[in-house]
Design a protein around this motif. Structure first.
Motif, mmCIF file in Angstrom:
data_model
loop_
_atom_site.group_PDB
_atom_site.id
_atom_site.type_symbol
_atom_site.label_atom_id
_atom_site.label_comp_id
_atom_site.label_asym_id
_atom_site.label_seq_id
_atom_site.Cartn_x
_atom_site.Cartn_y
_atom_site.Cartn_z
ATOM 1 N N ALA A 35 30.122 33.788 36.798
ATOM 2 C CA ALA A 35 28.751 32.948 37.235
ATOM 3 C C ALA A 35 29.133 32.678 38.812
ATOM 4 C CB ALA A 35 28.788 31.764 36.524
ATOM 5 N N LEU A 36 30.483 32.252 39.283
ATOM 6 C CA LEU A 36 30.772 31.870 40.420
ATOM 7 C C LEU A 36 30.594 33.072 41.344
ATOM 8 C CD1 LEU A 36 33.720 29.501 39.944
ATOM 9 C CD2 LEU A 36 31.813 29.167 41.027
ATOM 10 N N ILE A 37 31.156 34.326 40.960
ATOM 11 C CA ILE A 37 31.034 35.468 42.068
ATOM 12 C C ILE A 37 29.835 35.879 42.478
ATOM 13 C CG2 ILE A 37 30.772 37.316 40.339
ATOM 14 C CD1 ILE A 37 33.595 37.189 42.998
ATOM 15 N N SER A 38 28.713 35.348 41.677
ATOM 16 C CA SER A 38 27.382 35.691 41.984
ATOM 17 C C SER A 38 26.841 34.706 43.047
ATOM 18 C CB SER A 38 26.508 35.660 40.357
ATOM 19 O OG SER A 38 26.431 34.465 39.985
ATOM 20 N N LEU A 39 27.601 33.805 43.460
ATOM 21 C CA LEU A 39 26.957 32.992 44.387
ATOM 22 C C LEU A 39 26.722 33.452 45.479
ATOM 23 C CD1 LEU A 39 29.196 29.647 43.549
ATOM 24 C CD2 LEU A 39 26.691 29.751 43.032
ATOM 25 N N PRO A 40 25.881 32.925 46.684
ATOM 26 C CA PRO A 40 26.003 33.444 47.925
ATOM 27 C C PRO A 40 27.136 33.503 48.643
ATOM 28 C CG PRO A 40 24.078 31.698 47.629
ATOM 29 C CD PRO A 40 24.903 31.699 46.271
ATOM 30 N N PRO A 41 27.580 34.422 49.530
ATOM 31 C CA PRO A 41 28.839 34.487 50.069
ATOM 32 C C PRO A 41 29.471 33.343 50.964
ATOM 33 C CG PRO A 41 27.696 36.646 50.297
ATOM 34 C CD PRO A 41 26.782 35.686 49.946
ATOM 35 N N ASP A 42 28.447 32.915 51.423
ATOM 36 C CA ASP A 42 29.010 31.609 52.304
ATOM 37 C C ASP A 42 29.375 30.441 51.425
ATOM 38 O OD1 ASP A 42 28.263 33.006 54.657
ATOM 39 O OD2 ASP A 42 26.116 31.855 54.808
ATOM 40 N N ALA A 43 28.506 30.399 50.336
ATOM 41 C CA ALA A 43 28.899 29.134 49.342
ATOM 42 C C ALA A 43 30.488 29.560 48.486
ATOM 43 C CB ALA A 43 27.932 29.050 48.386
ATOM 44 N N LEU A 44 30.406 30.902 48.329
ATOM 45 C CA LEU A 44 31.982 31.205 47.586
ATOM 46 C C LEU A 44 33.026 30.986 48.587
ATOM 47 C CD1 LEU A 44 32.903 32.072 45.095
ATOM 48 C CD2 LEU A 44 32.625 34.636 45.801
ATOM 49 N N ARG A 67 39.729 40.303 42.529
ATOM 50 C CA ARG A 67 41.028 40.853 42.749
ATOM 51 C C ARG A 67 41.098 40.655 44.238
ATOM 52 N NH1 ARG A 67 43.257 45.826 39.796
ATOM 53 N NH2 ARG A 67 43.127 44.049 38.277
ATOM 54 N N HIS A 68 40.342 41.123 45.283
ATOM 55 C CA HIS A 68 40.577 41.224 46.767
ATOM 56 C C HIS A 68 39.632 40.322 47.334
ATOM 57 C CE1 HIS A 68 43.311 44.423 46.407
ATOM 58 N NE2 HIS A 68 42.425 45.144 45.369
ATOM 59 N N ARG A 69 38.835 39.273 46.496
ATOM 60 C CA ARG A 69 37.736 38.393 47.324
ATOM 61 C C ARG A 69 38.475 37.586 48.033
ATOM 62 N NH1 ARG A 69 35.069 36.408 49.770
ATOM 63 N NH2 ARG A 69 32.963 35.367 49.501
ATOM 64 N N TRP A 70 39.532 37.138 48.082
ATOM 65 C CA TRP A 70 40.079 35.865 48.918
ATOM 66 C C TRP A 70 40.207 36.757 50.287
ATOM 67 C CZ3 TRP A 70 44.817 36.156 51.412
ATOM 68 C CH2 TRP A 70 45.643 37.257 50.761
ATOM 69 N N GLU A 71 40.397 38.168 50.289
ATOM 70 C CA GLU A 71 40.740 38.733 51.488
ATOM 71 C C GLU A 71 39.635 38.907 52.547
ATOM 72 O OE1 GLU A 71 42.709 42.318 50.503
ATOM 73 O OE2 GLU A 71 43.946 41.608 48.985
ATOM 74 N N ALA A 72 38.407 38.533 51.911
ATOM 75 C CA ALA A 72 37.354 38.694 52.840
ATOM 76 C C ALA A 72 36.603 37.537 53.260
ATOM 77 C CB ALA A 72 36.055 38.977 51.717
ATOM 78 N N LEU A 73 37.582 36.474 53.175
ATOM 79 C CA LEU A 73 37.419 35.115 53.731
ATOM 80 C C LEU A 73 37.166 35.304 55.405
ATOM 81 C CD1 LEU A 73 39.641 32.807 51.871
ATOM 82 C CD2 LEU A 73 37.288 32.684 51.597
ATOM 83 N N PRO A 74 36.181 34.749 55.866
ATOM 84 C CA PRO A 74 36.082 34.830 57.502
ATOM 85 C C PRO A 74 37.060 33.955 58.108
ATOM 86 C CG PRO A 74 34.387 33.325 56.417
ATOM 87 C CD PRO A 74 35.053 33.924 55.244
#
Length: 318
Positions: A35-44, A67-74
């Motif tokens: 459910a969290l992963i479906s949030l808008p990218p900015d919110a996540l 697995r690699h979501r944290w690597e996409a942090l701006p």
């Protein structure tokens, strides 16, 4: 239950309720993660940054999608506090290079409390951090008192710089400014001879500076030379010192609060001249362990234009 030979009765195997309960908890956690992963990218991104880098990396174990979501942090906020139970080693600092290699986003904040073994690697870190556009840099050295590399002056996007327990090198050739710097805190730091002019240049070329703290800033040299603290946007000033280093305050037109904490040998210098640079202040705290009685009339007779609060903390003597 079926009868068995010799009067024995067959019983059903016991149910593993704990295993089923753990399974349901895991399924619920995965459902929540999905459910969290479906949030808008900015919110996540905002959620992961608030978790801190270590917990953000741990989310990679939730599922293949994470697995690699944290690597996409701006951007990254990196905190490495010192842990007494780990022989004083900064928590997680050993993983810094791995984090920076896997996450190409800028580093917004870097805070580290360092001991001797890590102090020698600061140059490499500062080089990488400057290229990542670090904005808030907070370095604290607990026991080694190293000399910072001049690469600290290459972090041109800094909005806040805090240094504790180190020596500051001379300004490198070609140093321009910290154009975005709003907060400068120097505590228990050492500057070489003529270091007062170096501080004057840093402050002068930081036009947005609002908060300045100089606590136990020691400057080499036998002769005291006057230098100017000129900061038209400064709102708070703290000067705490055992020695007089020739401060002159000018153009502090926005000053709201000031803390002056001096030893008695500092107060014996031209205190009235120094006070004339604080005439715009609204809140003033003066601290002196042994204040000469002549100091009080200088404070009272000074014409403050906007003063709303004056506090004196001192032990009087004749």
């Amino acid at each position: 239950m079926a009868p068995l030979r010799h009067g024995l009765v067959e019983t059903a195997p016991p149910r593993d309720h704990g295993k089923k309960r753990r399974g349901r908890v895991k399924e619920a956690a995965l459902a929540e993660a999905d459910a969290l992963i479906s949030l808008p990218p900015d919110a996540l991104d905002n959620i992961l940054v608030r978790l801190g880098i270590r917990d953000a990396v741990r989310t990679s174990a939730l599922s293949r999608v994470w697995r690699h979501r944290w690597e996409a942090l701006p951007y990254l906020d990196l905190h490495f506090p010192r842990l007494g139970g780990d022989e004083g080693a900064p928590a997680g600092l050993w993983s810094l290079y791995g984090i920076l290699l896997r996450c190409p986003g800028r580093v917004r904040l870097f805070h580290a409390e360092l001991d001797g073994p890590y102090a020698g690697r600061v140059h490499d870190w500062l080089f990488v951090l400057s290229r990542r556009g670090v904005e808030i840099l907070d370095l604290s050295f607990n026991d080694s008192f190293p000399t910072l590399p001049s690469s600290v002056f290459s972090c041109s996007r800094l909005t806040s710089l805090s240094l504790f327990g180190c020596a500051i090198p001379l300004l490198p050739a070609g140093f321009v400014a910290f154009p975005d710097l709003k907060k400068l805190t120097l505590a228990n730091v050492h500057l070489e001879d003529y270091g007062e002019y170096q501080l004057e240049e840093i402050i002068r070329t930081s036009p947005l500076l609002e908060y300045l703290v100089l606590t136990d800033v020691f400057i080499d040299g036998e002769h005291i030379r006057e230098w100017v603290i000129r900061a038209p946007n400064l709102r708070h000033l703290t000067i705490c010192s055992e020695n007089y280093y020739g401060w002159i305050l000018k153009d502090l037109t926005c000053l709201n609060s000031a803390v002056i904490d001096w030893f008695d040998n500092v107060v014996h210098h031209d205190f009235a001249k120094f006070l004339s640079g604080l005439v715009q202040v609204r809140k003033l705290l003066v601290v002196s362990f042994n204040a000469p009685s002549a100091m009080i009339p200088k404070i009272i007779l000074c014409t403050f234009h906007n003063l709303k609060s004056l506090k004196l903390r001192m032990h009087f003597y004749l």
